[in-house]
Motif scaffolding. Structure first.
Motif, mmCIF file in Angstrom:
data_model
loop_
_atom_site.group_PDB
_atom_site.id
_atom_site.type_symbol
_atom_site.label_atom_id
_atom_site.label_comp_id
_atom_site.label_asym_id
_atom_site.label_seq_id
_atom_site.Cartn_x
_atom_site.Cartn_y
_atom_site.Cartn_z
ATOM 1 N N GLU A 479 0.827 -1.214 0.000
ATOM 2 C CA GLU A 479 0.000 0.000 0.000
ATOM 3 C C GLU A 479 0.860 1.263 0.000
ATOM 4 O OE1 GLU A 479 -4.236 -0.617 1.857
ATOM 5 O OE2 GLU A 479 -2.714 -1.024 3.384
ATOM 6 N N ILE A 480 1.969 1.237 0.746
ATOM 7 C CA ILE A 480 2.863 2.395 0.727
ATOM 8 C C ILE A 480 3.513 2.521 -0.650
ATOM 9 C CG2 ILE A 480 4.983 3.370 1.701
ATOM 10 C CD1 ILE A 480 4.181 2.177 4.395
ATOM 11 N N GLY A 481 3.874 1.389 -1.242
ATOM 12 C CA GLY A 481 4.418 1.418 -2.599
ATOM 13 C C GLY A 481 3.435 2.001 -3.594
ATOM 14 N N THR A 485 3.849 5.508 -5.696
ATOM 15 C CA THR A 485 3.660 5.530 -7.146
ATOM 16 C C THR A 485 2.693 6.644 -7.534
ATOM 17 O OG1 THR A 485 4.081 3.153 -7.313
ATOM 18 C CG2 THR A 485 2.912 4.190 -9.143
ATOM 19 N N ASP A 486 1.583 6.736 -6.810
ATOM 20 C CA ASP A 486 0.609 7.795 -7.083
ATOM 21 C C ASP A 486 1.218 9.180 -6.835
ATOM 22 O OD1 ASP A 486 -1.283 5.886 -7.702
ATOM 23 O OD2 ASP A 486 -2.228 5.909 -5.726
ATOM 24 N N LEU A 487 2.008 9.299 -5.766
ATOM 25 C CA LEU A 487 2.610 10.589 -5.439
ATOM 26 C C LEU A 487 3.587 11.034 -6.528
ATOM 27 C CD1 LEU A 487 3.139 12.966 -3.515
ATOM 28 C CD2 LEU A 487 4.864 11.545 -2.385
ATOM 29 N N PHE A 488 4.419 10.123 -7.008
ATOM 30 C CA PHE A 488 5.355 10.510 -8.066
ATOM 31 C C PHE A 488 4.625 10.871 -9.352
ATOM 32 C CE2 PHE A 488 8.733 8.740 -5.378
ATOM 33 C CZ PHE A 488 9.732 9.693 -5.578
ATOM 34 N N ASN A 489 3.470 10.260 -9.586
ATOM 35 C CA ASN A 489 2.667 10.665 -10.746
ATOM 36 C C ASN A 489 2.157 12.091 -10.584
ATOM 37 O OD1 ASN A 489 3.045 8.231 -12.041
ATOM 38 N ND2 ASN A 489 1.123 7.332 -11.310
ATOM 39 N N THR A 498 -5.476 13.443 -4.248
ATOM 40 C CA THR A 498 -5.356 14.013 -2.901
ATOM 41 C C THR A 498 -5.566 12.982 -1.803
ATOM 42 O OG1 THR A 498 -7.703 14.642 -2.912
ATOM 43 C CG2 THR A 498 -6.117 16.286 -3.695
ATOM 44 N N GLU A 499 -6.090 11.810 -2.130
ATOM 45 C CA GLU A 499 -6.349 10.774 -1.130
ATOM 46 C C GLU A 499 -5.354 9.623 -1.303
ATOM 47 O OE1 GLU A 499 -8.547 10.889 1.332
ATOM 48 O OE2 GLU A 499 -9.273 12.878 0.712
ATOM 49 N N TYR A 500 -4.818 9.153 -0.163
ATOM 50 C CA TYR A 500 -3.852 8.064 -0.192
ATOM 51 C C TYR A 500 -4.220 7.028 0.862
ATOM 52 C CZ TYR A 500 -1.118 11.315 -3.012
ATOM 53 O OH TYR A 500 -0.707 12.180 -3.993
ATOM 54 N N ARG A 501 -3.564 5.896 0.781
ATOM 55 C CA ARG A 501 -3.902 4.782 1.663
ATOM 56 C C ARG A 501 -3.250 4.936 3.039
ATOM 57 N NH1 ARG A 501 -2.585 4.127 -3.316
ATOM 58 N NH2 ARG A 501 -3.822 2.929 -4.811
ATOM 59 N N VAL A 626 3.959 9.255 6.785
ATOM 60 C CA VAL A 626 3.595 7.868 6.535
ATOM 61 C C VAL A 626 3.150 7.222 7.840
ATOM 62 C CG1 VAL A 626 5.999 7.060 6.826
ATOM 63 C CG2 VAL A 626 4.349 5.652 5.554
ATOM 64 N N ARG A 627 2.075 6.455 7.772
ATOM 65 C CA ARG A 627 1.612 5.729 8.950
ATOM 66 C C ARG A 627 2.480 4.489 9.138
ATOM 67 N NH1 ARG A 627 -3.944 3.884 7.994
ATOM 68 N NH2 ARG A 627 -3.121 1.781 7.724
#
Length: 686
Positions: A479-481, A485-489, A498-501, A626-627
């Motif tokens: 999930e962090i990976g 990936t989404d953040l680098f995009n 704007t929403e992440y896991r 990061v959690r």
């Protein structure tokens, strides 16, 4: 318990002044220089840090207030002060601290150095033989690079560059009465302290002053005084223009050296006529003049700190590595079995983060490496590894934040080197600084792709990783990976996610995510469930976050804040914050890690990351928290922050009236240095 309700919005007194809070922090740094238990050359280090800190404070914070004042903006600080009122407060407090700073150096540290055979002398104190040798040195090494600049109707007053050390010389014709002014710049590319012997030093300005007659042959040197100017160094890059950001920043960097003056430092001996001339021509208000009763620019004392006297420094220690990484196995094999928490400088940066990137660069199964770089070192092994990866045919994407304050030129240079090697280099998002510390490695494993990540609280800089306390997480959590990936995009493309896991990402999610969790703790407390908040940060001045903490305190939540520098919170105020404690740790290492811990009815949530609770971090930067879900890592972080708040730990505790008291002088007499304790923990092999 009954909850006390206070109308927070109508009470500016609920916040302390941010600028005064920063000066309080530098006063705590100065207290370490004044502490006789600190090794002597470490005290010199703290004197240099104090001076460097104050320079940057004027170049950025004071410059910002002056800009607001010049524009006629009536924006008040959170505690209700105008820019003019804050500048008055700053000037008075800064002069007080500078007097303390110089007194500590001149009356205490300098004699102690002399007793240890390390001496800083004036030209008048040299022997005849030393004077002869220094005259030869001056003529060979210094005289050719000096350029005296006269001021008269044919010669306008010269531009004085920021943070340069200068001599104001008063000259006249022999027997004449008309006095002229000339400026002599002390060359910045020559050692400030000229070595006379093994550990005997002469300030360069003292040598130049003693030889001024060679610069003005046929004239009489009536007087001379050192002075120093600090200028606005905050950049204003117009990112909405249709222009390459790199070119815009380079243009602004060239303009920075011509920023308006915000401070003039002079010695106590300077005469009024010369001072009036300088203030008028440099265009500083009399209130912006700091009188220094001794040597100017003690930030140059780093040269003395480097003297080879290990007996006068902190005991060296060898950083360790987490046990699972110390075996020498592939990092990818180790992370496949679970997360690894890093705690620098106690865990070596070289054998952990650096090795992770180097292994990724060399591994034939690694397809891509994506990384953010905010600040790095002059000879960066991380950058070299990324270049090697690109040259080996891997896809390498690097976000280089070229707007990182005071590292802009270095980062531009690294960006170009990475581009030449074939890396995909991007400069971030328009209007935002990318401050997060993240690395993503994509590896082919059989028929699948697996992602390995590092998220930290500190920069990818091996030098500061030996001096700053920071945390990092190495993980293969899917999930962090996916989040990275989404953040680098987002960082490299046009994604607006704007929403992440498992991440909180500013500017959209950090403040909201933290405030929601603070409010959840308040609900737990109201319902009689277990509730506690511990936040460790460099700065906390964001009003919305602080008000949420006040409401949680009123609901009965026990709140501990570990704040290194700026803190606008007023703890322990009846009806507002009686359940809040604030502590600051100053020690051998700069406390730099950021942690947010929420007890959550005995189901704790723990975050680490790059964001401080400041407007710039939460609104104008890309930040990542990061959690941490790994039970062992989460427990380790919890023990760390709880330990820092223990009664026996040496620190500074913030009082309701905004003053700081040393816990050693408190009723329980704290005796334990937490950083030394951590070093001993490494040495014990525990």
């Amino acid at each position: 318990m009954s909850e006390v309700v206070v109308d927070l919005s109508e009470s500016p007194d609920r916040f302390t002044n941010r600028e005064n809070s920063w000066l309080d922090f530098n006063a705590r740094v100065l207290a370490s220089a004044e502490d006789h238990r600190v090794p002597l050359l470490e005290r010199v280090k703290f004197l240099a840090i104090f001076a460097s800190n104050l320079d940057e404070f004027y170049m950025v914070r004071v410059a910002g207030l002056k800009r607001r004042q010049s524009m006629g903006l009536l924006v008040r600080s959170a505690d209700g002060l105008t820019a003019a009122e804050q500048l008055t407060l700053i000037n008075e407090r800064a002069q007080e601290l500078v007097d303390r700073h110089v007194k500590c150096f001149t009356d205490d540290v300098l004699p102690a150095l002399r007793a240890e055979g390390i001496d800083i002398v004036t030209h008048d104190q040299l022997s005849t033989d030393e004077k002869h040798r220094m005259t030869e040195y001056f003529m060979q090494k210094i005289f050719p690079v000096l350029t005296p600049l006269a001021v008269d109707p044919a010669h306008p007053f010269p531009y004085i560059s920021g943070r340069s050390l200068n001599l104001a010389a008063v000259i006249r014709e022999p027997g004449g009465k008309i006095e002229r002014f000339a400026r002599v710049k002390i060359p910045p590319n020559v050692d400030r302290f000229v070595r006379l012997g093994k550990d005997r030093f002469l300030p360069l300005e003292s040598l130049v002053a003693a030889n001024l007659d060679s610069l003005f042959p046929g004239l009489e040197v009536v007087d001379h005084h050192p002075f120093r100017v600090t200028r606005n160094a905050d950049l204003d890059v117009e990112e909405d223009r249709d222009e390459d950001l790199l070119q815009a920043l380079e243009r602004e960097l060239a303009r920075r050296r011509f920023g308006p003056a915000v401070r003039l430092e002079v010695t106590a001996e300077m005469d009024e006529k010369t001072l009036d001339l300088l203030t008028r021509e440099i265009e500083v208000d009399p209130g912006d003049v700091l009188v220094v009763p001794g040597l100017l620019d003690l930030s140059s004392l780093w040269a003395i700190v480097k003297v080879d006297r290990p007996d006068l420094k902190d005991d060296p220690f060898v950083p360790g590595s987490p046990a699972r990484l110390a075996k020498g196995d592939s990092f990818f094999d180790v992370l496949a079995d679970g997360d690894v928490l890093l705690h620098h400088p106690y865990d070596s940066f070289a054998t952990t983060v650096q090795t992770f990137i180097e292994q990724a660069a060399a591994d034939p199964h690694v397809l891509a490496i994506k990384q953010t770089l905010y600040r790095t070192s002059g000879d960066s092994p991380i950058v070299h590894a990324l270049i090697a990866a690109a040259e080996a045919g891997k896809q390498v994407v690097v976000l280089v934040e070229i707007k990182a304050r005071f590292d802009e030129e270095a980062n531009i240079s690294w960006a170009r080197a990475l581009e030449r090697a074939g890396c995909h280099v991007v400069y971030g998002i328009v209007g935002l600084k990318t401050h997060c510390k993240t690395a993503l490695v994509v590896r082919q494993e059989g028929g699948t792709l697996r992602r390995y990540c590092h998220i930290g609280t500190g920069n990818y800089n091996p030098k500061t990783a030996r001096m700053y306390e920071d945390l990092g997480l190495l993980t293969a959590d899917p999930e962090i990976g996916a989040d990275l990936t989404d953040l680098f995009n987002v960082l490299t493309g046009y994604s607006r996610q704007t929403e992440y896991r498992k991440l909180l990402v500013a500017p959209y999610g950090v403040r909201t995510g933290l405030v929601q969790r603070i409010e959840r703790e308040a609900e737990h407390a109201r319902a009689g469930r277990a509730a506690r908040i511990i936040i460790k940060t460099n700065h906390i001045v964001d009003e919305e976050s602080i008000d949420a903490l006040y409401r949680a305190s009123q609901a009965g939540v026990r709140i501990d804040l570990i704040v290194r520098t700026n803190c606008a919170v007023r703890p322990g105020v009846a009806g507002l914050s009686e359940n809040i404690r604030v502590r600051s740790i100053v020690g051998r290492f700069l406390e730099h890690s950021r942690v947010a811990h929420f007890l959550n009815d005995d189901d704790p949530e723990v975050f680490i990351g790059s964001a401080d609770l400041m407007h710039r971090n939460l609104d104008r930067r890309v930040e990542v928290l990061v959690r941490v879900d790994d039970p062992e890592a989460k427990a380790t972080i919890t023990r760390m922050v709880e330990r820092l708040m223990a009664d026996e730990i040496i620190g500074w505790d913030l009082q309701p009236d905004g003053t700081w008291t040393n816990s050693e002088r408190g009723p329980l007499g704290a005796t334990i240095d937490p950083q030394k304790e951590q070093i001993e923990h490494i040495g014990s092999g525990a």
